[in-house]
Scaffold this motif. Sequence first.
Motif, mmCIF file in Angstrom:
data_model
loop_
_atom_site.group_PDB
_atom_site.id
_atom_site.type_symbol
_atom_site.label_atom_id
_atom_site.label_comp_id
_atom_site.label_asym_id
_atom_site.label_seq_id
_atom_site.Cartn_x
_atom_site.Cartn_y
_atom_site.Cartn_z
ATOM 1 N N ILE A 10 59.148 48.046 73.808
ATOM 2 C CA ILE A 10 58.139 48.151 75.139
ATOM 3 C C ILE A 10 58.331 47.103 75.955
ATOM 4 O O ILE A 10 58.432 46.185 74.740
ATOM 5 C CB ILE A 10 56.936 48.290 73.843
ATOM 6 C CG1 ILE A 10 56.814 49.542 73.177
ATOM 7 C CG2 ILE A 10 55.698 48.212 74.747
ATOM 8 C CD1 ILE A 10 56.007 50.009 72.239
ATOM 9 N N ARG A 11 57.388 47.414 76.815
ATOM 10 C CA ARG A 11 57.216 45.075 77.540
ATOM 11 C C ARG A 11 55.694 45.926 78.751
ATOM 12 O O ARG A 11 55.522 46.658 78.660
ATOM 13 C CB ARG A 11 58.293 45.755 79.156
ATOM 14 C CG ARG A 11 58.179 44.629 79.235
ATOM 15 C CD ARG A 11 58.752 44.484 81.057
ATOM 16 N NE ARG A 11 58.494 42.981 81.971
ATOM 17 C CZ ARG A 11 59.115 42.506 82.239
ATOM 18 N NH1 ARG A 11 60.258 42.560 82.881
ATOM 19 N NH2 ARG A 11 58.709 41.348 83.246
ATOM 20 N N ILE A 12 55.103 44.894 77.973
ATOM 21 C CA ILE A 12 53.879 44.534 78.175
ATOM 22 C C ILE A 12 53.785 43.397 78.508
ATOM 23 O O ILE A 12 54.726 41.620 78.690
ATOM 24 C CB ILE A 12 53.355 44.355 77.343
ATOM 25 C CG1 ILE A 12 53.127 45.463 76.225
ATOM 26 C CG2 ILE A 12 51.446 44.399 77.504
ATOM 27 C CD1 ILE A 12 52.617 45.313 74.999
ATOM 28 N N ASP A 13 53.060 43.224 80.587
ATOM 29 C CA ASP A 13 53.092 42.184 81.348
ATOM 30 C C ASP A 13 51.437 42.282 81.618
ATOM 31 O O ASP A 13 51.329 42.722 81.814
ATOM 32 C CB ASP A 13 53.545 42.690 82.775
ATOM 33 C CG ASP A 13 55.228 42.725 82.752
ATOM 34 O OD1 ASP A 13 55.916 41.231 82.707
ATOM 35 O OD2 ASP A 13 55.100 43.915 83.174
ATOM 36 N N LEU A 14 51.290 40.892 81.016
ATOM 37 C CA LEU A 14 49.457 40.731 80.555
ATOM 38 C C LEU A 14 49.403 39.443 82.376
ATOM 39 O O LEU A 14 49.649 38.776 82.216
ATOM 40 C CB LEU A 14 49.201 40.111 79.240
ATOM 41 C CG LEU A 14 50.156 40.675 78.442
ATOM 42 C CD1 LEU A 14 49.854 39.667 77.180
ATOM 43 C CD2 LEU A 14 49.258 41.844 77.491
ATOM 44 N N ASP A 15 48.143 39.864 82.615
ATOM 45 C CA ASP A 15 47.502 39.354 83.704
ATOM 46 C C ASP A 15 46.347 38.281 83.463
ATOM 47 O O ASP A 15 45.197 39.582 83.053
ATOM 48 C CB ASP A 15 47.290 40.012 84.571
ATOM 49 C CG ASP A 15 47.056 39.378 85.949
ATOM 50 O OD1 ASP A 15 46.174 37.971 85.896
ATOM 51 O OD2 ASP A 15 47.099 39.696 87.387
ATOM 52 N N TYR A 16 46.219 37.849 82.538
ATOM 53 C CA TYR A 16 44.403 37.331 81.555
ATOM 54 C C TYR A 16 43.776 36.841 82.960
ATOM 55 O O TYR A 16 42.493 37.388 82.644
ATOM 56 C CB TYR A 16 45.075 36.004 80.932
ATOM 57 C CG TYR A 16 45.961 36.165 79.870
ATOM 58 C CD1 TYR A 16 44.937 37.068 78.737
ATOM 59 C CD2 TYR A 16 46.869 36.041 79.354
ATOM 60 C CE1 TYR A 16 45.977 37.274 77.507
ATOM 61 C CE2 TYR A 16 47.928 36.488 78.567
ATOM 62 C CZ TYR A 16 46.924 36.750 77.311
ATOM 63 O OH TYR A 16 47.857 37.106 75.667
ATOM 64 N N ARG A 35 59.053 63.173 70.343
ATOM 65 C CA ARG A 35 59.347 63.204 68.291
ATOM 66 C C ARG A 35 58.103 62.679 68.355
ATOM 67 O O ARG A 35 57.852 62.351 67.139
ATOM 68 C CB ARG A 35 60.430 62.779 67.508
ATOM 69 C CG ARG A 35 61.600 64.245 68.198
ATOM 70 C CD ARG A 35 63.005 64.232 67.114
ATOM 71 N NE ARG A 35 64.102 64.729 67.520
ATOM 72 C CZ ARG A 35 63.338 66.601 67.546
ATOM 73 N NH1 ARG A 35 62.937 67.009 67.488
ATOM 74 N NH2 ARG A 35 64.426 66.577 68.153
ATOM 75 N N GLY A 36 57.054 61.918 68.934
ATOM 76 C CA GLY A 36 55.893 61.417 68.765
ATOM 77 C C GLY A 36 56.266 59.877 68.513
ATOM 78 O O GLY A 36 55.075 58.386 68.132
ATOM 79 N N ALA A 37 57.095 58.849 69.056
ATOM 80 C CA ALA A 37 57.439 57.440 68.707
ATOM 81 C C ALA A 37 57.097 56.563 69.852
ATOM 82 O O ALA A 37 56.418 55.831 69.099
ATOM 83 C CB ALA A 37 59.437 57.650 69.254
ATOM 84 N N THR A 38 56.734 57.373 71.268
ATOM 85 C CA THR A 38 56.562 56.359 71.522
ATOM 86 C C THR A 38 54.314 56.466 71.757
ATOM 87 O O THR A 38 53.889 54.920 71.725
ATOM 88 C CB THR A 38 56.717 56.761 73.310
ATOM 89 O OG1 THR A 38 58.053 57.118 73.734
ATOM 90 C CG2 THR A 38 55.380 56.204 74.690
ATOM 91 N N THR A 39 54.193 57.826 71.414
ATOM 92 C CA THR A 39 52.696 58.220 70.619
ATOM 93 C C THR A 39 52.547 56.653 69.569
ATOM 94 O O THR A 39 51.272 55.775 69.517
ATOM 95 C CB THR A 39 52.088 59.117 70.566
ATOM 96 O OG1 THR A 39 52.551 60.033 71.540
ATOM 97 C CG2 THR A 39 50.905 58.861 70.017
ATOM 98 N N VAL A 43 49.617 53.268 70.160
ATOM 99 C CA VAL A 43 48.281 53.249 69.815
ATOM 100 C C VAL A 43 47.636 51.993 69.197
ATOM 101 O O VAL A 43 46.886 51.223 69.531
ATOM 102 C CB VAL A 43 48.212 54.484 68.315
ATOM 103 C CG1 VAL A 43 46.640 54.107 67.415
ATOM 104 C CG2 VAL A 43 48.249 55.873 69.204
ATOM 105 N N SER A 44 49.152 51.057 68.378
ATOM 106 C CA SER A 44 49.345 50.287 67.787
ATOM 107 C C SER A 44 49.085 48.970 68.962
ATOM 108 O O SER A 44 48.121 47.598 69.442
ATOM 109 C CB SER A 44 50.241 49.876 67.323
ATOM 110 O OG SER A 44 50.969 50.147 67.050
ATOM 111 N N THR A 45 49.788 49.387 69.922
ATOM 112 C CA THR A 45 49.952 48.506 71.508
ATOM 113 C C THR A 45 48.725 47.955 72.332
ATOM 114 O O THR A 45 47.948 47.309 72.018
ATOM 115 C CB THR A 45 50.891 49.135 72.017
ATOM 116 O OG1 THR A 45 52.140 48.882 71.379
ATOM 117 C CG2 THR A 45 51.661 47.946 73.531
#
Length: 83
Positions: A10-16, A35-39, A43-45
């Motif tokens: 998972i890559r997250i780019d944040l723009d504060y 199989r639900g791995a992304t879900t 959720v926690s992300t």
Amino acid sequence: MDDRIGVGIIRIDLDYATREALVNAIIGEPEHRNRGATTDAFVSTLDFLFDTEGMARVRASVLARNNLTLQYLLKMGWELDAA
């Protein structure tokens, strides 16, 4: 012995400044796709992005050929950005 495997990333780019996040996820191991791995990871992300980092908007990118994920996100309430 460690029996954990890297299923994907998972890559997250944040723009504060705009309080926006762009999330990209890849499930690389075929046996874990659909199989639900992304879900499970998303959720926690999303909780982290909204509750901890104070993001007001989260966007995700989906490959045009990945209709299954696109339809899933739309069903979950995400909106398609025409841009």
